[in-house]
Design a protein around this motif. Structure first.
Motif, PDB file in Angstrom:
ATOM      1  N   ASP A   1       3.527   5.975   8.180  1.00 42.55           N
ATOM      2  CA  ASP A   1       2.192   5.859   8.761  1.00 42.55           C
ATOM      3  C   ASP A   1       1.612   7.239   9.059  1.00 42.55           C
ATOM      4  O   ASP A   1       0.424   7.479   8.850  1.00 42.55           O
ATOM      5  CB  ASP A   1       2.240   5.031  10.049  1.00 42.55           C
ATOM      6  N   GLY A   2       2.453   8.123   9.553  1.00 47.54           N
ATOM      7  CA  GLY A   2       1.995   9.489   9.839  1.00 47.54           C
ATOM      8  C   GLY A   2       1.494  10.195   8.592  1.00 47.54           C
ATOM      9  O   GLY A   2       0.502  10.914   8.632  1.00 47.54           O
TER      10      GLY A   2
ATOM     11  N   LYS B   1      -5.852  10.733   5.818  1.00 44.68           N
ATOM     12  CA  LYS B   1      -7.174  10.409   6.347  1.00 44.68           C
ATOM     13  C   LYS B   1      -7.750  11.596   7.126  1.00 44.68           C
ATOM     14  O   LYS B   1      -8.940  11.869   7.057  1.00 44.68           O
ATOM     15  CB  LYS B   1      -7.124   9.166   7.243  1.00 44.68           C
ATOM     16  N   ASN B   2      -6.889  12.310   7.859  1.00 40.31           N
ATOM     17  CA  ASN B   2      -7.356  13.490   8.591  1.00 40.31           C
ATOM     18  C   ASN B   2      -7.862  14.555   7.627  1.00 40.31           C
ATOM     19  O   ASN B   2      -8.897  15.181   7.866  1.00 40.31           O
ATOM     20  CB  ASN B   2      -6.232  14.070   9.460  1.00 40.31           C
ATOM     21  N   ILE B   3      -7.118  14.768   6.548  1.00 41.08           N
ATOM     22  CA  ILE B   3      -7.534  15.760   5.550  1.00 41.08           C
ATOM     23  C   ILE B   3      -8.838  15.325   4.899  1.00 41.08           C
ATOM     24  O   ILE B   3      -9.746  16.148   4.685  1.00 41.08           O
ATOM     25  CB  ILE B   3      -6.420  15.965   4.503  1.00 41.08           C
ATOM     26  N   GLN B   4      -8.991  14.038   4.610  1.00 43.36           N
ATOM     27  CA  GLN B   4     -10.239  13.553   4.024  1.00 43.36           C
ATOM     28  C   GLN B   4     -11.402  13.764   4.988  1.00 43.36           C
ATOM     29  O   GLN B   4     -12.495  14.175   4.578  1.00 43.36           O
ATOM     30  CB  GLN B   4     -10.117  12.071   3.661  1.00 43.36           C
TER      31      GLN B   4
ATOM     32  N   LEU C   1       0.829  -1.212   0.000  1.00 47.67           N
ATOM     33  CA  LEU C   1       0.000   0.000   0.000  1.00 47.67           C
ATOM     34  C   LEU C   1       0.861   1.258   0.000  1.00 47.67           C
ATOM     35  O   LEU C   1       0.519   2.253  -0.651  1.00 47.67           O
ATOM     36  CB  LEU C   1      -0.936  -0.003   1.213  1.00 47.67           C
ATOM     37  N   ARG C   2       1.988   1.224   0.706  1.00 47.87           N
ATOM     38  CA  ARG C   2       2.893   2.369   0.702  1.00 47.87           C
ATOM     39  C   ARG C   2       3.475   2.588  -0.693  1.00 47.87           C
ATOM     40  O   ARG C   2       3.607   3.720  -1.153  1.00 47.87           O
ATOM     41  CB  ARG C   2       4.011   2.163   1.714  1.00 47.87           C
TER      42      ARG C   2
END
Length: 102
Positions: free
Chosen positions: A26-27, A33-36, A9-10
């Motif tokens: 990971d960060g 995900k935070n932006i989404q 995935l990376r």
């Protein structure tokens, strides 16, 4: 997830975003995900505000139309109550009279 799956995935994320695979941590992925999530919250908030404004403006428009119709009917009834208005109503009624045909 298995380590191989995470690495896959990376690699895919690095290819999509044109980044060095080593910089995709990971960060970084959690940040996406935070932006989404923030984007979704913003979209929902703006849509809710727009829906509220649409509802308010629709109600105000309906109230204006009702007020104008009420004023029209009030003025029309006032005019029809005058002697000229009564004559007009009688003339319209006489126009609808049919006499028996022989």
């Amino acid at each position: 997830m298995a380590v191989a799956d995470v690495d896959g995935l990376r690699q895919a994320a690095a290819k999509i975003f044109g980044l060095d695979p080593a910089s995709v941590s990971d960060g970084y992925l959690v940040g996406i995900k935070n932006i989404q999530a923030e984007t979704l919250e913003y979209k929902n908030r703006v849509n809710a505000e727009a829906d509220a404004i649409e509802g308010r403006l629709g109600a105000e428009g309906d109230a204006m139309v009702a007020r104008v119709q009420g004023e029209y009917e009030t003025k029309l009834n006032g005019l029809l109550g005058t002697p000229a208005g009564k004559a007009y109503v009688a003339w319209q009624a006489a126009d609808n009279i049919e006499f028996a045909k022989r």
